[in-house]
Motif scaffolding. Sequence first.
Motif, PDB file in Angstrom:
ATOM      1  N   ARG A 162       0.703  -1.229  -0.107  1.00 39.72           N
ATOM      2  CA  ARG A 162      -0.059  -0.026   0.140  1.00 39.72           C
ATOM      3  C   ARG A 162       0.800   1.103   0.098  1.00 39.72           C
ATOM      4  O   ARG A 162       0.431   2.403   0.317  1.00 39.72           O
ATOM      5  N   ALA A 163       2.119   1.035  -0.417  1.00 38.44           N
ATOM      6  CA  ALA A 163       3.050   2.209  -0.752  1.00 38.44           C
ATOM      7  C   ALA A 163       2.631   3.412  -1.636  1.00 38.44           C
ATOM      8  O   ALA A 163       1.703   3.107  -2.629  1.00 38.44           O
ATOM      9  N   ARG A 164       3.170   4.324  -1.632  1.00 40.79           N
ATOM     10  CA  ARG A 164       2.933   5.596  -2.690  1.00 40.79           C
ATOM     11  C   ARG A 164       3.636   5.197  -3.980  1.00 40.79           C
ATOM     12  O   ARG A 164       3.005   5.312  -4.898  1.00 40.79           O
ATOM     13  N   TYR A 165       4.788   4.796  -3.982  1.00 40.00           N
ATOM     14  CA  TYR A 165       5.231   4.155  -5.133  1.00 40.00           C
ATOM     15  C   TYR A 165       6.366   3.148  -4.748  1.00 40.00           C
ATOM     16  O   TYR A 165       6.764   2.997  -3.542  1.00 40.00           O
ATOM     17  N   VAL A 166       6.679   2.197  -5.581  1.00 38.15           N
ATOM     18  CA  VAL A 166       7.631   1.299  -5.387  1.00 38.15           C
ATOM     19  C   VAL A 166       8.469   0.998  -6.555  1.00 38.15           C
ATOM     20  O   VAL A 166       8.178   0.942  -7.615  1.00 38.15           O
ATOM     21  N   ALA A 167       9.940   0.930  -6.188  1.00 41.92           N
ATOM     22  CA  ALA A 167      10.985   0.512  -7.380  1.00 41.92           C
ATOM     23  C   ALA A 167      11.433  -0.623  -6.961  1.00 41.92           C
ATOM     24  O   ALA A 167      12.083  -0.987  -5.816  1.00 41.92           O
ATOM     25  N   ASP A 168      11.052  -1.650  -8.032  1.00 42.14           N
ATOM     26  CA  ASP A 168      11.678  -3.024  -7.956  1.00 42.14           C
ATOM     27  C   ASP A 168      12.580  -3.363  -9.196  1.00 42.14           C
ATOM     28  O   ASP A 168      11.834  -3.892 -10.028  1.00 42.14           O
ATOM     29  N   ALA A 169      13.905  -3.285  -8.979  1.00 42.01           N
ATOM     30  CA  ALA A 169      14.469  -3.203 -10.248  1.00 42.01           C
ATOM     31  C   ALA A 169      14.066  -2.411 -11.536  1.00 42.01           C
ATOM     32  O   ALA A 169      13.974  -1.383 -11.458  1.00 42.01           O
ATOM     33  N   ALA A 212       8.784   6.870  -0.237  1.00 48.56           N
ATOM     34  CA  ALA A 212       8.040   5.780  -1.158  1.00 48.56           C
ATOM     35  C   ALA A 212       7.058   5.124  -0.351  1.00 48.56           C
ATOM     36  O   ALA A 212       5.955   4.564  -0.957  1.00 48.56           O
ATOM     37  N   ASP A 213       7.231   4.515   0.904  1.00 41.17           N
ATOM     38  CA  ASP A 213       6.370   3.922   1.903  1.00 41.17           C
ATOM     39  C   ASP A 213       5.522   4.588   2.448  1.00 41.17           C
ATOM     40  O   ASP A 213       4.866   3.927   3.558  1.00 41.17           O
ATOM     41  N   ASP A 214       5.301   5.788   2.386  1.00 41.76           N
ATOM     42  CA  ASP A 214       4.214   6.533   3.120  1.00 41.76           C
ATOM     43  C   ASP A 214       3.032   6.031   2.643  1.00 41.76           C
ATOM     44  O   ASP A 214       2.775   5.643   1.530  1.00 41.76           O
ATOM     45  N   PRO A 215       1.947   6.166   3.376  1.00 42.67           N
ATOM     46  CA  PRO A 215       0.510   5.354   3.013  1.00 42.67           C
ATOM     47  C   PRO A 215      -0.083   6.422   2.112  1.00 42.67           C
ATOM     48  O   PRO A 215       0.249   7.586   1.959  1.00 42.67           O
ATOM     49  N   GLN A 216      -0.976   5.759   1.210  1.00 48.81           N
ATOM     50  CA  GLN A 216      -1.705   6.322   0.274  1.00 48.81           C
ATOM     51  C   GLN A 216      -2.885   7.244   1.040  1.00 48.81           C
ATOM     52  O   GLN A 216      -3.654   8.116   0.359  1.00 48.81           O
TER      53      GLN A 216
END
Length: 339
Positions: A162-169, A212-216
């Motif tokens: 439920r993060a605001r954005y995620v960077a995975d590779a 990135a992991d701030d709540p939506q």
Amino acid sequence: MSQPEAQTADAGPPGAGDRPQEIGFLLIPGFALLSFASACEPFRAANDLAGRALYRLRYFGEAEGRVASSSGVEVPTEGLPRERGHLHTLFICAGGEPTGWDRPAIHAALRRMARFGVRIGGISGGPYLMAAAGLLAERAFTLHWEYAGATVEAFPEARLTRARYVADADRLTCGGGVAPLDMAHRLIAERMGAAFARRVSDWFLHTAVGAADDPQRASAAERYGVHHPALLTILETMEKTVEAPLSRQAMARLASVSARHLDRLFLDKRGLRFSAQYRAIRLAHGRRLLRQSPLAIGEIATACGFSSAAHFSRSYRSQFGCSPSADRDLSAQTVDRTG
């Protein structure tokens, strides 16, 4: 509003290179205009502030022409990309209802670009299409909270956060809204340095860049207008247990209050009985699944903790004034008109 003043003194480190980084946006009809603008405008501003082309933006649709946003604003588009060329990142932007996202040609284009080594990103509902294209297997990702239920039902193995954005590779996903401003800040900082990215964010009065992991979503206290610790614990648990509702006694034990006190809390603070509040939360979840997934009504009933489709339908009609099937038909007609 005037354009940012071009300044080259701190345009970025020498390693940023002379060739503009090419970023594409693949638009699905009904895409959220705010999400799209929040994603592309920081790169446009970065060019103006640097006094040179750091980024080149391209816009794609299923065919060459124009794609209408959620508000009717149309964006001229190229057809789906066939070759990589200089494309560095491709974001897919989607809004509206997932029932309109069954687009095999777009899924194929995303897979093709991924094979070419293009970094693939999704904004708002865009990650749903990435998952449908098979590009998020064993990848952490996020998307707008409104689509979380439909995504989990469609892709049970999904590593959804439920993060605001995620960077995975080489995958980037974002919840949409104003969160792309935060994501763009990070991407610009990675290429041009933190000081330059800060100037871009300041241009948009974006003074509090989110992590990135701030709540939506706002906290339960803000959403429900209550601040009682026991009541907040119960409301948050209700949202997490729609498929297997807990009993009144179990909830009371969880919050360390008596069942009778629990009843008083709901009546005093919410003006609802415990059972009515729980049912409303489960039915709201059911309505999202009804509009956003192809699940049968009986399957939705089960996913919302109802004993049968008939029980779910009676409760649904009482809550929303129409049957689940009628609501689904109305939603489908709306998608047909706007898609």
